[in-house]
Scaffold this active site. Structure first.
Site, PDB file in Angstrom:
ATOM      1  N   ARG A 100      -7.588  -1.073  -7.159  1.00  0.00           N
ATOM      2  CA  ARG A 100      -7.876   0.072  -6.292  1.00  0.00           C
ATOM      3  C   ARG A 100      -8.118   1.300  -7.172  1.00  0.00           C
ATOM      4  O   ARG A 100      -7.274   1.626  -7.998  1.00  0.00           O
ATOM      5  CB  ARG A 100      -6.742   0.338  -5.299  1.00  0.00           C
ATOM      6  CG  ARG A 100      -6.522  -0.780  -4.307  1.00  0.00           C
ATOM      7  CD  ARG A 100      -5.764  -0.319  -3.083  1.00  0.00           C
ATOM      8  NE  ARG A 100      -6.570   0.526  -2.226  1.00  0.00           N
ATOM      9  CZ  ARG A 100      -6.084   1.179  -1.162  1.00  0.00           C
ATOM     10  NH1 ARG A 100      -4.805   1.085  -0.858  1.00  0.00           N
ATOM     11  NH2 ARG A 100      -6.875   1.934  -0.420  1.00  0.00           N
ATOM     12  N   ARG A 148       0.857  -1.184   0.000  1.00  0.00           N
ATOM     13  CA  ARG A 148       0.000   0.000   0.000  1.00  0.00           C
ATOM     14  C   ARG A 148       0.899   1.243   0.000  1.00  0.00           C
ATOM     15  O   ARG A 148       2.102   1.164   0.152  1.00  0.00           O
ATOM     16  CB  ARG A 148      -0.948  -0.001   1.206  1.00  0.00           C
ATOM     17  CG  ARG A 148      -0.311  -0.528   2.445  1.00  0.00           C
ATOM     18  CD  ARG A 148      -0.523   0.260   3.690  1.00  0.00           C
ATOM     19  NE  ARG A 148      -0.429   1.682   3.565  1.00  0.00           N
ATOM     20  CZ  ARG A 148       0.703   2.368   3.679  1.00  0.00           C
ATOM     21  NH1 ARG A 148       1.855   1.757   3.876  1.00  0.00           N
ATOM     22  NH2 ARG A 148       0.700   3.681   3.588  1.00  0.00           N
ATOM     23  N   GLY A 149       0.250   2.391  -0.217  1.00  0.00           N
ATOM     24  CA  GLY A 149       0.990   3.628  -0.441  1.00  0.00           C
ATOM     25  C   GLY A 149       1.124   3.824  -1.943  1.00  0.00           C
ATOM     26  O   GLY A 149       1.539   2.909  -2.663  1.00  0.00           O
ATOM     27  N   ALA A 150       0.742   5.004  -2.423  1.00  0.00           N
ATOM     28  CA  ALA A 150       0.667   5.219  -3.871  1.00  0.00           C
ATOM     29  C   ALA A 150       1.952   4.842  -4.621  1.00  0.00           C
ATOM     30  O   ALA A 150       1.901   4.080  -5.600  1.00  0.00           O
ATOM     31  CB  ALA A 150       0.280   6.674  -4.161  1.00  0.00           C
ATOM     32  N   ASN A 155      -6.428  11.840   0.131  1.00  0.00           N
ATOM     33  CA  ASN A 155      -5.503  11.087   0.979  1.00  0.00           C
ATOM     34  C   ASN A 155      -6.331  10.276   1.975  1.00  0.00           C
ATOM     35  O   ASN A 155      -7.558  10.339   1.995  1.00  0.00           O
ATOM     36  CB  ASN A 155      -4.537  12.031   1.709  1.00  0.00           C
ATOM     37  CG  ASN A 155      -3.387  11.289   2.373  1.00  0.00           C
ATOM     38  OD1 ASN A 155      -2.768  10.415   1.748  1.00  0.00           O
ATOM     39  ND2 ASN A 155      -3.084  11.607   3.609  1.00  0.00           N
ATOM     40  N   LYS A 156      -5.644   9.485   2.772  1.00  0.00           N
ATOM     41  CA  LYS A 156      -6.314   8.606   3.732  1.00  0.00           C
ATOM     42  C   LYS A 156      -7.368   9.359   4.531  1.00  0.00           C
ATOM     43  O   LYS A 156      -7.168  10.499   4.931  1.00  0.00           O
ATOM     44  CB  LYS A 156      -5.269   7.993   4.672  1.00  0.00           C
ATOM     45  CG  LYS A 156      -5.817   7.025   5.686  1.00  0.00           C
ATOM     46  CD  LYS A 156      -6.637   5.906   5.067  1.00  0.00           C
ATOM     47  CE  LYS A 156      -5.862   5.074   4.065  1.00  0.00           C
ATOM     48  NZ  LYS A 156      -6.701   4.028   3.438  1.00  0.00           N
ATOM     49  N   ASP A 172      -2.853  10.256  -2.539  1.00  0.00           N
ATOM     50  CA  ASP A 172      -3.042   9.231  -3.564  1.00  0.00           C
ATOM     51  C   ASP A 172      -3.426   9.822  -4.907  1.00  0.00           C
ATOM     52  O   ASP A 172      -3.272   9.175  -5.941  1.00  0.00           O
ATOM     53  CB  ASP A 172      -4.099   8.234  -3.109  1.00  0.00           C
ATOM     54  CG  ASP A 172      -3.581   7.369  -1.978  1.00  0.00           C
ATOM     55  OD1 ASP A 172      -3.180   6.232  -2.247  1.00  0.00           O
ATOM     56  OD2 ASP A 172      -3.554   7.839  -0.828  1.00  0.00           O
ATOM     57  N   GLN A 212      -2.823   2.616  10.015  1.00  0.00           N
ATOM     58  CA  GLN A 212      -1.520   2.671   9.335  1.00  0.00           C
ATOM     59  C   GLN A 212      -0.519   3.533  10.101  1.00  0.00           C
ATOM     60  O   GLN A 212       0.683   3.285  10.067  1.00  0.00           O
ATOM     61  CB  GLN A 212      -1.667   3.207   7.901  1.00  0.00           C
ATOM     62  CG  GLN A 212      -2.478   2.303   6.995  1.00  0.00           C
ATOM     63  CD  GLN A 212      -3.911   2.793   6.872  1.00  0.00           C
ATOM     64  OE1 GLN A 212      -4.475   3.326   7.809  1.00  0.00           O
ATOM     65  NE2 GLN A 212      -4.507   2.588   5.700  1.00  0.00           N
TER      66      GLN A 212
END
Length: 365
Positions: free
Chosen positions: A99, A56-58, A257-258, A247, A206
Site C-alpha cells: 500500500r 487496515r489503519g495506519a 486520509n480516507k 495515513d 469502514q
C-alpha cells in the site's frame, strides 16, 4: 479458524504467534457479520492481508508489517550476515509495495531494517531475536501513543459534546484505543457521555462496518449517518468537534486520509466546527513538503459498482474513479493531535516543537 465472541473489543487487532511463526489478525473484511481470526505465515499472505484491507489503519498496518518482516526473517535459513540481509531486504521491499499511501508501513519496515544494519557484528540468531524485540516494542509503543493522543484530544472537548468521525481510526485500526477514537474511549471511561456520529464511509463502509460496530460494542452513544448527511448534523448544531485519523501528514500540515475526509473538513469550515486530525508522529512525513506530493492509491472500480450489493448497482462499462484517499488542506485543520501535544498552525513551526519534545523523550528513555 473461526471464533465467535460477543464483543469485538475482546480481540487483539494484530498479534504475534511466535511459536507458530505467524502474524494473527482479525479479518476486517468480514466484520461486523463474522469475526474471523486468521494466521499469516507467508510473504504473500501478509502482503495480501495489507492490500486487501484484512488489516487496515495506519498504526495497525505498521504493527502487522513489523511482525510480518520478523516472521519472514525468522525463516531465512542462513548464518551468513550478507546473505541474510539480502533476503531480508528483498522481503522488506515486497511488503512495502502492498500500500503506497500509509507512511506507517514504510516507517515500521525501515525501523526493522535499521535493527539489521545496526547489528552487523552480531550473529544472525541474535539479530532475529533483536528483530522480535523491536516488533513487540513497535506494538507496545502504539498503545502508549494512542493513549497519549486520547489525553490531549480530551482537552479539546467537554462532557456531553457531539463528535463526528469519518472512516475507522479506532481500536480496529491500532493496537488499542485508536487515534481519532482515543478521546472518545477515554471519555467513555470517565463518564463524559459523548454523542458520536459515524460517517458510513463509502465505498468500503469502514465507518458502518467497523467504527459503529466497535463503538456500539463499547457502550458509546453512536449514531450512524451516510457520508452526505454530515452537513445536516453540523447545521443542526449536533457536532461540537470532528476527530479523524490520517495515513500521512505532509510537512505543511496537509493530511491524507480516507476519501471523503476533505469534504467533511470543507463543510466543518462552513459551520465553524473545529476539525482535528489524530496523528502519531510516525505518520508525519517531513520529507513530503505538501499534500500535492502524497501518492494517492487508486483502487478497483468493483468496490464502487458491485461490492456489498446483491446485484450490480451501476451500468456495465461505466467509468469509475476510485481513489482510496483524499488530501485535506492544512487551512481547514484546527489542530493535529500527536502523542507529544497538539500542533497548531503554522504547522511548519509547531511540528518542530513536537519533534523536539519527541527527541527529548527518546533521550530520556
Amino acid at each position: 479458524m473461526m471464533e465467535e465472541k460477543k464483543n469485538i473489543m475482546d480481540y487483539d487487532t494484530v498479534s504475534l504467534d511466535d511459536e507458530n511463526s505467524a502474524v494473527v489478525i482479525i479479518d476486517q473484511t468480514k466484520l461486523p457479520g463474522t469475526t474471523e481470526i486468521i494466521a499469516l505465515k507467508t510473504a504473500q499472505e501478509i502482503w495480501d492481508a495489507i492490500y486487501l484491507l484484512q488489516v487496515r489503519g495506519a498504526p495497525a498496518i505498521g504493527v502487522a508489517a513489523a511482525y510480518g518482516i520478523y516472521v519472514l526473517a525468522k525463516g531465512i535459513d542462513t548464518d551468513n550476515y550478507d546473505a541474510f540481509y539480502a533476503e531480508f531486504k528483498k522481503q522488506k521491499e515486497y511488503l512495502d509495495s502492498s500500500r503506497p499511501t500509509a507512511v506507517n508501513l514504510s516507517w515500521a519496515l525501515n525501523r526493522m531494517e535499521q535493527v539489521v544494519l545496526n547489528n552487523a557484528d552480531k550473529s544472525v540468531a541474535e539479530i532475529k531475536q533483536l528483530l522480535k524485540e523491536e516488533s513487540v516494542e513497535i506494538q507496545d509503543e502504539d498503545i502508549r501513543v494512542c493513549k497519549a493522543i486520547g489525553e490531549y484530544g480530551l482537552t479539546l472537548v467537554k462532557p456531553g459534546d457531539g463528535i463526528l468521525t469519518h472512516c475507522n481510526a479506532g481500536k480496529l485500526a491500532t493496537s488499542k484505543y485508536g487515534t481519532a477514537t482515543a478521546p472518545i474511549y477515554l471519555g467513555q471511561e470517565r463518564g463524559y457521555n459523548f454523542r458520536v456520529f459515524a460517517d458510513e464511509t463509502r465505498p468500503l463502509l469502514q465507518g458502518a462496518r467497523l467504527t459503529a460496530f466497535e463503538l456500539q460494542s463499547s457502550g458509546v452513544d453512536v449514531t450512524l449517518i451516510c457520508d452526505n448527511m454530515s452537513a445536516t448534523v453540523m447545521k443542526n448544531g449536533w457536532v461540537d468537534a470532528i476527530f479523524v485519523g490520517c495515513d500521512r501528514v505532509a510537512a505543511n500540515g496537509d493530511t491524507a486520509n480516507k476519501i471523503g475526509t476533505s469534504v467533511v473538513a470543507a463543510v466543518a469550515k462552513q459551520y465553524n466546527v473545529p476539525m482535528y486530525i489524530a496523528a502519531p508522529t510516525s505518520t508525519i512525513d517531513m520529507n513530503t513538503p505538501t499534500g500535492d506530493q502524497i501518492k494517492i492509491e487508486q483502487r478497483k472500480p468493483e468496490e464502487v459498482t458491485e461490492m456489498w450489493y446483491k446485484e450490480r448497482m451501476a451500468p456495465e462499462g461505466v467509468k469509475v474513479f476510485n481513489p482510496a484517499f483524499d488530501v485535506t488542506d492544512h487551512e481547514l485543520i484546527a489542530g493535529i493531535v500527536t502523542e507529544f501535544g497538539i500542533a497548531r498552525p503554522p504547522y511548519t513551526e509547531s511540528f518542530k516543537e513536537i519533534f523536539a519534545k519527541k527527541e527529548v523523550a527518546q533521550k530520556n528513555k
